[in-house]
Design an enzyme around this catalytic site. Structure first.
Site, PDB file in Angstrom:
ATOM      1  N   SER A  68      42.723  25.631   7.811  1.00 42.58           N
ATOM      2  CA  SER A  68      42.126  25.684   6.476  1.00 42.58           C
ATOM      3  C   SER A  68      43.181  25.517   5.386  1.00 42.58           C
ATOM      4  O   SER A  68      44.350  25.853   5.561  1.00 42.58           O
ATOM      5  CB  SER A  68      41.405  27.014   6.269  1.00 42.58           C
ATOM      6  OG  SER A  68      40.452  27.235   7.270  1.00 42.58           O
TER       7      SER A  68
HETATM    8  N1  SAH Z   1      40.709  29.464   9.602  1.00 42.15           N
HETATM    9  C1  SAH Z   1      40.950  28.514  10.663  1.00 42.15           C
HETATM   10  C2  SAH Z   1      39.914  27.420  10.522  1.00 42.15           C
HETATM   11  C3  SAH Z   1      39.757  26.533  11.671  1.00 42.15           C
HETATM   12  S1  SAH Z   1      38.514  25.302  11.459  1.00 42.15           S
HETATM   13  C4  SAH Z   1      42.357  27.963  10.498  1.00 42.15           C
HETATM   14  O1  SAH Z   1      42.863  28.045   9.390  1.00 42.15           O
HETATM   15  O2  SAH Z   1      42.941  27.442  11.446  1.00 42.15           O
HETATM   16  C5  SAH Z   1      37.073  26.164  11.975  1.00 42.15           C
HETATM   17  C6  SAH Z   1      37.035  26.615  13.402  1.00 42.15           C
HETATM   18  O3  SAH Z   1      35.719  27.108  13.647  1.00 42.15           O
HETATM   19  C7  SAH Z   1      37.273  25.515  14.437  1.00 42.15           C
HETATM   20  O4  SAH Z   1      38.320  25.902  15.278  1.00 42.15           O
HETATM   21  C8  SAH Z   1      35.941  25.432  15.195  1.00 42.15           C
HETATM   22  O5  SAH Z   1      36.080  25.152  16.576  1.00 42.15           O
HETATM   23  C9  SAH Z   1      35.380  26.816  14.975  1.00 42.15           C
HETATM   24  N2  SAH Z   1      33.929  26.925  15.120  1.00 42.15           N
HETATM   25  C10 SAH Z   1      32.950  26.089  14.677  1.00 42.15           C
HETATM   26  N3  SAH Z   1      31.740  26.546  15.001  1.00 42.15           N
HETATM   27  C11 SAH Z   1      31.941  27.718  15.680  1.00 42.15           C
HETATM   28  C12 SAH Z   1      31.079  28.676  16.290  1.00 42.15           C
HETATM   29  N4  SAH Z   1      29.745  28.541  16.292  1.00 42.15           N
HETATM   30  N5  SAH Z   1      31.631  29.738  16.905  1.00 42.15           N
HETATM   31  C13 SAH Z   1      32.981  29.918  16.943  1.00 42.15           C
HETATM   32  N6  SAH Z   1      33.849  29.054  16.380  1.00 42.15           N
HETATM   33  C14 SAH Z   1      33.341  27.968  15.755  1.00 42.15           C
END
Ligand code: SAH
Length: 218
Positions: A68
């Site tokens: 993010s």
């Molecule tokens: N805050 C994290 C954001 C990663 S992007 C960072 O800064 O690295 C969002 C993440 O949500 C991804 O890794 C994706 O695989 C996950 N995601 C999407 N839908 C999801 C769900 N239903 N349950 C768990 N994780 C999910």
């Protein structure tokens, strides 16, 4: 051996410049600014990208996902703790683990759920490397929450569903808050939901752009 403190484009000075920029963008909470000054974001991405780690931008972490944008991490954290620090938090979407590290620096117990196993494994390794120990992980679809751990004083989601999953709302304690992006690509807004005795109060904060909240595990 990983470089925890960083040099050149990953140095403390570069990190401090990001903090100045976050303040210019309106981040005010000193607790949030202080932990973001410390957590080495460059360790949560491929080394080839680390020279861009302290730019205010999201970056690819593989599997079609992104770490993010720092502003978004700061803003969501600020909204989550505005009225006091919760005792625990459920994070949906561990991704790189960067937001998890920020939460874990402020909140005693962090529960983090991720649906893509290799991302979760990588995040666990980095977090262990930098000595973060108050996070429990689960490989699961966060749409179901994490019921085994009971209910939460705060929930933060880093992926956008079309509608807020009912299971997440149900796992909030009275007075607890859920910070979540909602809506289809190109028309998402960040929402803050507060559970009261009798209702869920929804505030719409600002327009945002997140990866979609997907069903099932991968
Ligand atoms: N805050 C994290 C954001 C990663 S992007 C960072 O800064 O690295 C969002 C993440 O949500 C991804 O890794 C994706 O695989 C996950 N995601 C999407 N839908 C999801 C769900 N239903 N349950 C768990 N994780 C999910």
């Amino acid at each position: 051996m990983k470089d925890l403190t960083g040099i050149g484009m990953t140095s403390q000075r570069t990190r401090d410049r990001l903090i100045v920029h976050l303040k210019e963008l309106g981040i005010k909470d000193e607790r949030v600014l202080s932990v973001m000054r410390k957590v080495p974001r460059h360790l949560f991405m491929a080394e080839a990208l680390s020279s861009r780690a302290y730019e205010n931008t999201s970056l690819p972490i593989g599997h079609g996902q992104t770490i993010s944008q720092p502003y978004m991490v700061a803003r969501m954290t600020e909204l989550l703790i505005e009225d006091g620090l919760p005792e625990n938090v459920l994070e949906v979407g561990t991704g790189s683990g960067y937001q998890s590290a920020i939460l874990a620096s402020l909140i005693p117990r962090v529960f983090s759920v991720e649906r893509i196993r290799p991302l979760q494994e990588q995040a666990k390794r980095v977090l262990a490397d930098i000595g973060v120990r108050n996070i429990s992980f689960k490989h699961s679809d966060g749409g179901w929450g994490w019921k085994a751990c009971g209910s939460y004083q705060a929930i933060l989601a880093a992926a956008a569903p079309a509608e807020i999953p009912m299971k997440l709302l149900e796992q909030l304690t009275i007075g607890a808050r859920l910070i979540i992006p909602v809506g289809k690509e190109g028309q998402q807004v960040l929402q803050r939901v507060t559970r009261t005795e009798s209702a869920y109060e929804v505030e719409t904060i600002e327009e945002v752009s997140f990866v979609p909240f997907l069903k099932g595990r991968a």
